[in-house]
Design a protein around this motif. Sequence first.
Motif, PDB file in Angstrom:
ATOM      1  N   PRO A  28     -31.929 -14.963  27.312  1.00 24.93           N
ATOM      2  CA  PRO A  28     -33.278 -15.153  26.755  1.00 24.93           C
ATOM      3  C   PRO A  28     -33.421 -16.106  25.806  1.00 24.93           C
ATOM      4  N   LEU A  29     -34.203 -16.977  25.805  1.00 23.84           N
ATOM      5  CA  LEU A  29     -33.970 -18.612  25.103  1.00 23.84           C
ATOM      6  C   LEU A  29     -34.671 -18.210  23.787  1.00 23.84           C
ATOM      7  N   LYS A  30     -34.116 -18.982  22.744  1.00 24.69           N
ATOM      8  CA  LYS A  30     -34.944 -19.302  21.349  1.00 24.69           C
ATOM      9  C   LYS A  30     -34.897 -20.645  21.073  1.00 24.69           C
ATOM     10  N   PRO A  31     -36.014 -21.117  20.986  1.00 22.88           N
ATOM     11  CA  PRO A  31     -36.140 -22.775  20.840  1.00 22.88           C
ATOM     12  C   PRO A  31     -35.313 -23.191  19.632  1.00 22.88           C
ATOM     13  N   GLY A  32     -34.299 -23.929  19.753  1.00 26.52           N
ATOM     14  CA  GLY A  32     -33.355 -24.699  18.871  1.00 26.52           C
ATOM     15  C   GLY A  32     -32.101 -23.958  18.566  1.00 26.52           C
ATOM     16  N   SER A  33     -31.801 -23.041  19.163  1.00 24.76           N
ATOM     17  CA  SER A  33     -30.514 -22.046  19.462  1.00 24.76           C
ATOM     18  C   SER A  33     -29.933 -22.495  20.585  1.00 24.76           C
ATOM     19  N   ALA A  34     -28.642 -22.659  20.361  1.00 25.93           N
ATOM     20  CA  ALA A  34     -27.877 -22.982  21.401  1.00 25.93           C
ATOM     21  C   ALA A  34     -27.254 -21.592  21.937  1.00 25.93           C
ATOM     22  N   THR A  35     -27.817 -20.653  21.497  1.00 33.30           N
ATOM     23  CA  THR A  35     -27.426 -19.373  21.863  1.00 33.30           C
ATOM     24  C   THR A  35     -26.086 -18.603  21.976  1.00 33.30           C
ATOM     25  N   LEU A  36     -25.381 -18.396  22.985  1.00 39.97           N
ATOM     26  CA  LEU A  36     -24.160 -17.416  22.890  1.00 39.97           C
ATOM     27  C   LEU A  36     -23.080 -18.344  23.402  1.00 39.97           C
ATOM     28  N   PRO A  37     -21.795 -17.887  23.106  1.00 37.51           N
ATOM     29  CA  PRO A  37     -20.497 -18.597  23.352  1.00 37.51           C
ATOM     30  C   PRO A  37     -20.357 -18.377  25.007  1.00 37.51           C
ATOM     31  N   PHE A  38     -19.598 -19.344  25.548  1.00 42.48           N
ATOM     32  CA  PHE A  38     -19.177 -19.371  27.112  1.00 42.48           C
ATOM     33  C   PHE A  38     -18.250 -18.561  27.045  1.00 42.48           C
ATOM     34  N   PHE A  39     -18.030 -18.307  28.286  1.00 40.24           N
ATOM     35  CA  PHE A  39     -16.933 -17.234  28.636  1.00 40.24           C
ATOM     36  C   PHE A  39     -15.581 -17.782  28.171  1.00 40.24           C
ATOM     37  N   GLY A  40     -14.740 -16.964  27.607  1.00 41.25           N
ATOM     38  CA  GLY A  40     -13.192 -17.317  27.063  1.00 41.25           C
ATOM     39  C   GLY A  40     -13.448 -17.935  25.683  1.00 41.25           C
ATOM     40  N   ILE A  41     -14.801 -18.141  25.202  1.00 38.10           N
ATOM     41  CA  ILE A  41     -14.883 -18.875  23.967  1.00 38.10           C
ATOM     42  C   ILE A  41     -15.267 -17.880  22.806  1.00 38.10           C
ATOM     43  N   GLU A  42     -14.466 -18.054  21.637  1.00 38.92           N
ATOM     44  CA  GLU A  42     -14.948 -16.889  20.495  1.00 38.92           C
ATOM     45  C   GLU A  42     -15.239 -17.843  19.393  1.00 38.92           C
ATOM     46  N   ALA A  43     -16.457 -17.747  18.838  1.00 37.14           N
ATOM     47  CA  ALA A  43     -16.853 -18.673  17.801  1.00 37.14           C
ATOM     48  C   ALA A  43     -17.329 -17.806  16.603  1.00 37.14           C
ATOM     49  N   GLU A  44     -17.358 -18.107  15.775  1.00 30.86           N
ATOM     50  CA  GLU A  44     -17.510 -17.604  14.297  1.00 30.86           C
ATOM     51  C   GLU A  44     -18.275 -18.194  13.296  1.00 30.86           C
ATOM     52  N   VAL A  45     -19.063 -17.871  12.456  1.00 27.86           N
ATOM     53  CA  VAL A  45     -19.655 -18.505  11.342  1.00 27.86           C
ATOM     54  C   VAL A  45     -19.184 -18.212   9.962  1.00 27.86           C
ATOM     55  N   ILE A  46     -18.390 -18.819   9.261  1.00 27.06           N
ATOM     56  CA  ILE A  46     -17.717 -18.598   8.289  1.00 27.06           C
ATOM     57  C   ILE A  46     -17.802 -19.429   7.108  1.00 27.06           C
ATOM     58  N   SER A  47     -17.564 -19.043   5.920  1.00 25.10           N
ATOM     59  CA  SER A  47     -17.902 -19.793   4.698  1.00 25.10           C
ATOM     60  C   SER A  47     -16.482 -20.344   4.398  1.00 25.10           C
TER      61      SER A  47
ATOM     62  N   ASP B  12     -14.104 -20.204   2.495  1.00 22.67           N
ATOM     63  CA  ASP B  12     -12.931 -19.440   2.228  1.00 22.67           C
ATOM     64  C   ASP B  12     -12.574 -18.716   3.055  1.00 22.67           C
ATOM     65  N   GLY B  13     -13.466 -18.692   4.422  1.00 20.71           N
ATOM     66  CA  GLY B  13     -12.722 -18.066   5.468  1.00 20.71           C
ATOM     67  C   GLY B  13     -13.468 -16.768   6.020  1.00 20.71           C
ATOM     68  N   SER B  14     -14.398 -16.248   4.962  1.00 20.55           N
ATOM     69  CA  SER B  14     -14.979 -14.929   5.183  1.00 20.55           C
ATOM     70  C   SER B  14     -16.168 -15.052   6.071  1.00 20.55           C
ATOM     71  N   GLN B  15     -16.393 -14.184   6.541  1.00 24.59           N
ATOM     72  CA  GLN B  15     -17.735 -14.241   7.740  1.00 24.59           C
ATOM     73  C   GLN B  15     -19.113 -14.526   6.697  1.00 24.59           C
ATOM     74  N   ALA B  16     -19.894 -14.997   7.352  1.00 27.26           N
ATOM     75  CA  ALA B  16     -21.241 -15.502   6.838  1.00 27.26           C
ATOM     76  C   ALA B  16     -22.325 -15.441   7.633  1.00 27.26           C
ATOM     77  N   ASP B  17     -23.602 -15.364   7.321  1.00 25.48           N
ATOM     78  CA  ASP B  17     -24.849 -15.627   8.213  1.00 25.48           C
ATOM     79  C   ASP B  17     -24.999 -16.828   8.480  1.00 25.48           C
ATOM     80  N   ALA B  18     -24.803 -17.671   7.499  1.00 28.96           N
ATOM     81  CA  ALA B  18     -24.819 -19.221   7.645  1.00 28.96           C
ATOM     82  C   ALA B  18     -23.820 -19.669   6.758  1.00 28.96           C
TER      83      ALA B  18
END
Length: 653
Positions: A441-460, A462-468
């Motif tokens: 399902p597409l949301k305009p402006g979002s590249a959506t989800l990682p391709f197979f085998g790819i692991e992505a994160e958003v972090i701050s 200092d390396g901790s998880q963040a929303d942005a």
Amino acid sequence: MSSDPKKIETVLTENRIFKPDEEFQKKAHISSMRDYQELYKKSIEDNLGFWETAANELHWFRKWDSVLNEESAPVYKWFVNAKTNISYNCLDRHLNSATKNKAALIWEGELGGQRTLTYNQLFHEVNRFANALKKLGIQRGDRVAVYLPMIPELAISLLACARIGAVHSVIFAGFSSESIRDRVLDCEAKLIITSDGGWRKGNVLPLKNIVDEAVAGCACVKHVIVVKRGQGDPFPCHIKEGRDHWYHRIIDDVSSRCEPEQMDSEDMLFLLYTSGTTGKPKGIIHTTGGYMVYTYLTTKYVFDLKPEDVYWCTADIGWITGHSYIVYGPLMNGATILMYEGAPNWPDKGRLWKMIQDHSVTIFYTAPTAIRAFMKWGDKWPNKYDLSSLRLLGTVGEPINPEAWIWYHRIIGKDKCPIVDTWWQTETGGIMITPLPGCTPLKPGSATLPFFGIEAEVISDDGSQADAGILAITKPWPGMLRGIYGDMQRYKQTYWSKWPNKYFPGDGAKKDSDGYFWILGRIDDVVNVAGHRIGTAELESVFVEHHMVAESAVIGIEHELKGQCLVGFISLKEGIDTTDDLAQELKEWIGKKIGRFAMPEKIIFSPDLPKTRSGKIMRRLLRDVASGRTLGNISTLADASVVERLKVKYEED
Ligand code: WT7
């Protein structure tokens, strides 16, 4: 909003969702989110097994001892000790099937001439040219620079180099002689492939003359091969006896069989220089086996290729998009590729749409900068043509503003074509974060989800998880770069020093509650207003939502009170006048949509924005303009006069 000075905040909420069309979904390779999630989970849990299965779809002279070797990380090795040749997988592999006599390449010149090469014909051309390169003494491992317009010989050059194991380094045919010289000297290229000229907006670019100037200072260059693009007589240029050779002559008396070299998986396949929007060009290294598997598989799933498709990626082969998704990926998949030499607005602004109609293009892949230009030119151009053959659209290169996405979906895709917004980089070799068209399902402006085998994160930071925060890739993948030519230290420093064992792409990103990624632009461009750190992409998208705005660039400059304040550079749609009232209206527009704190201090109207030759807005130069500094490095700028005019205008204001 938090006041953590390091945290990036988000200001844009996009709630529209577009589910895949049922017809499309039924026929797709991956046709439900359940299938995607299952395969994705498997691809992460048994990552190496996943890549091994993909690799087994291609031809190898010898298979690997192991899939991945991490001993010398961050210089990872994929498909260790395997032997293959990517030109074999693009060409020879198809000669025993019905693909043999299918069109591989349909080419259209700017003036309208056309050429079609079947897989079999392309195979013979590549073999002949490979033999010609050998005749001039080019051996496995030698570097060959390629400076050609978008003509079939450009694709042929890449494949011929790959066939004999020479490393190609393509230089986009809009670069100056000085830029060519820097790149040729950096990799000590022995040979340059160019042409007498190329067509662009009805003019002839004198490519050979530009190469002559560049080569004057390059002792490493022993030979120059010149493709004759001029019809009848060549375009005026000088052929230096002994050094320069006409392409058509040199392929004339060689055999049309050239055994492909058995390349090691980790042998260098090509170099591609990237400067992005800052700094000295880096020669990004891609090797053979991993790049091959990665571009093959991403092309197959992201573009959901079917034998009857006519696939058109409008990028130039001078950029990674053209390497991976005009030449290698589509050819490995046996696709029919449309290739166009010239400008999108020649002879008029309907050219691309006419070509879609004439060739019944089914898949169309372009860039946000182009989409914004199409919007600016007006709906009447695409509306003049029958675009009903299209079934899938794609975009790459920058965050796409939701308004531009919606326009693309409605006016070009007639509300029925999914849009794959593909996030990746020269360095990643292939697409990393992307929808799969039959399920996501597409949301305009979002590249959506990682391709197979790819692991992505958003972090701050200092390396901790963040929303942005900052985008990170946390697992190696086969298509990844293997280094920067001649500067491994810079490689480690640039991409691997931010956090241990995580790849740092340099982009800001947010992740929403569905796990979708939203790219917020380059981290270097993040603005800081009244203590809020905001990615430029979101602010610019809000401007583009205004019905009079075609394109915008937002920067932050020093402000005595606020620390930083915003300046919006705005390009208006055709036929709209710039007035002080409109400037005020646009400031208030931002105030209303985002908050008063974000109201720009200044609005500068400009018909054009300074962009790199690949179409990315150079905010760094806008910051120089706005703070009255002398302009930084402008060598990667497509049109230097744009920023000069802006500077004058800014100083007058
Ligand atoms: C940078 C890489 C990858 C081929 C063309 C560009 C930006 C690219 C997207 C996208 C948001 C994007 C990023 C990235 N970018 N695609 N779909 N959404 N941003 O290659 O010249 O190496 O540039 O382009 O900032 O880091 P490149």
